[in-house]
Design an enzyme around this catalytic site. Structure first.
Site, PDB file in Angstrom:
ATOM      1  N   SER A 122       0.782  -1.247   0.000  1.00 36.55           N
ATOM      2  CA  SER A 122       0.000   0.000   0.000  1.00 36.55           C
ATOM      3  C   SER A 122       0.809   1.290   0.000  1.00 36.55           C
ATOM      4  CB  SER A 122      -0.953   0.013   1.198  1.00 36.55           C
ATOM      5  OG  SER A 122      -2.095  -0.771   0.922  1.00 36.55           O
ATOM      6  N   LYS A 143       0.210   3.867  -2.727  1.00 39.31           N
ATOM      7  CA  LYS A 143      -0.776   4.950  -2.678  1.00 39.31           C
ATOM      8  C   LYS A 143      -0.137   6.338  -2.555  1.00 39.31           C
ATOM      9  CE  LYS A 143      -4.539   2.075  -0.821  1.00 39.31           C
ATOM     10  NZ  LYS A 143      -3.958   0.786  -0.449  1.00 39.31           N
ATOM     11  N   SER A 183      -6.374   3.361   4.086  1.00 36.29           N
ATOM     12  CA  SER A 183      -5.749   2.581   3.011  1.00 36.29           C
ATOM     13  C   SER A 183      -6.814   1.931   2.126  1.00 36.29           C
ATOM     14  CB  SER A 183      -4.812   1.510   3.583  1.00 36.29           C
ATOM     15  OG  SER A 183      -3.836   1.146   2.639  1.00 36.29           O
TER      16      SER A 183
END
Length: 442
Positions: free
Chosen positions: A62, A65, A123
């Site tokens: 993640s 991102k 997230s």
């Protein structure tokens, strides 16, 4: 037999010696066992300070991102008041992935600000999908293409994105160095640092399709004051995890005015991740306690300026200087200056000239370079001196000859026009010419 054995052993010794010489020098900084790779970078200059396997291509999870949020902030330019409509693909492309989300619904209208905070703090993979459509111009694939285009623009060689959220894919990879560079770029986008460093709970109000209120809170234990892992130097961070990527981490930290970016990838557990990040930051802030001014160098280089197919003269280029964090024992005079620029600058284009400042490195500081644009001086004076100068391609033609030719052609044209007018008048006669005179009484 004995002689052949002796020769074989001697050859083996030489081979091992050659292999030892071929091995790269060990990197500066702590050696981590439970974390595969890391990079510590100065957030101001981009100078790499310490690293371990920073160029290894790994799955980011993640922390992907950071790029997604950076591009969304770039498009919004600080205006987060718009609405984004959630598409079918935003929601249903995640079916079966068992990934983090905030239960967005197809057709749901969500404020852009809510999507930004949901993607950052919760997230939310569905939020990342919606943001990719927002800055990509219509589809998730378009958004991913924009992410890869931005990576290419930043000069990153070990990054390729297959999605905007970080679910593991064999075609989705990056490196610690590339991720540090991406965060450094993202921090320059309007509102990104505010988003990245927010530590307060965020409240998302009900939407047209969802009657519930959603709450997003900090998930990084290193930013929670009551946690045993709390690290006060960290301003902002993003954590990641998949079974393939393992634990990943990226943060911006600051102490005594020194701002650093720290990226770790493939830590075996959360405990390993937090312990290693803390060890890296402790090392960094005890090694680099301030910045050293590297002075400007006037007329560091020159480049030939070409316009109209020929050289116009030389342009002087200044190295503007830079601030760098240097470990104890290093000083400004240890930093070497070189230049990277083409032999010829074609007038009207962009001058790609760089001052390259190189830190030699030591047992505590990585040998690394930063590139700063060279500054041109004297271009106006060069252009002024070139005005009125005959182009080389026309040197074999006498300008005065052109003038006589032009005057001769003009005179001939006058004679021809005059003769034509006289002939036309004679053909029509006096009666025909009287129609140009107004009759009396009108």
């Amino acid at each position: 037999m004995k002689e052949r054995l002796t020769r074989a052993l001697a050859a083996l010794v030489l081979l091992l010696a050659a292999a030892a010489l071929a091995l790269p020098a060990s990197a500066a900084g702590p050696v981590l066992g439970a974390t595969e790779a890391y990079c510590i970078m100065d957030a101001e200059s981009g100078l790499v300070l310490a690293q371990q396997n920073m160029d290894e291509e790994l799955h980011p999870a993640s922390i992907t991102k950071v790029m997604t949020l950076g591009l969304a902030c770039e498009k919004a330019q600080g205006d987060w008041t718009g609405m984004v409509t959630v598409s079918h693909e935003d929601v249903y492309s995640l079916v079966g992935t068992d990934s983090s989300h905030i239960a967005l619904l197809e057709g749901e209208q969500v404020p852009l600000e809510d999507l930004l905070y949901a993607t950052m703090m919760a997230s939310a993979n569905d939020g990342a999908n919606a943001l990719a459509e927002y800055f990509g111009g219509g589809s998730i694939a378009d958004g991913v293409a924009a992410m890869n285009a931005q990576a290419a623009e930043l000069g990153l060689k070990r990054t390729h994105f297959a999605n905007p959220h970080g679910i593991s894919d064999e075609d989705h990879y990056t490196s610690c160095y590339d991720m540090a560079t991406i965060l450094r770029w993202a921090l320059t986008q309007p509102g990104f640092e505010q988003l990245f460093t927010n530590n307060e709970m965020y409240i998302m109000q009900p939407t047209n399709l969802q009657p519930v209120t959603r709450y997003f809170s900090q998930q990084d234990s290193m930013r929670i004051g009551s946690s045993m892992f709390h690290e006060p130097t960290i301003l902002g961070s993003k954590i990641g995890y998949t079974d393939i990527a393992r634990q990943t981490y990226i943060c911006l930290a600051e102490k005594n005015g020194v701002r650093l970016i720290c990226v770790t990838m493939r830590s075996e557990s959360k405990t390993d991740r937090y312990a290693d990040v803390r060890a890296l930051l402790d090392y960094a802030f005890s090694t680099w306690t301030s910045y050293t001014e590297i002075p400007a160098t006037p007329a560091a280089a020159s480049v030939t300026v070409q316009g109209g197919g020929s050289p116009l003269g030389s342009l002087s280029l200044d190295a503007p200087g830079v601030r760098l964090p240097l470990a104890a024992g290093m000083q400004a005079s240890d930093v070497a200056l070189s230049v990277d620029l083409p032999e010829v600058y074609l007038l009207g284009g962009e001058l790609q000239g760089w001052a390259v400042y190189t830190v030699p490195g030591s047992d505590v500081q990585e040998a690394a370079s930063v590139r700063v644009p060279l500054q041109a001086s004297g271009l106006d004076a060069l252009l002024d001196s070139s005005r009125g100068v005959i182009h080389p391609a026309a040197e074999d033609v006498e300008p005065a000859g052109y003038l006589r030719l032009i005057l001769g052609v003009s005179a001939a044209a006058v004679v021809i026009v005059g003769a034509g007018a006289l002939w036309y008048g004679r053909r029509r006669g006096p009666a025909a010419r009287s129609d140009r005179v107004k009759p009396d009484g009108i």
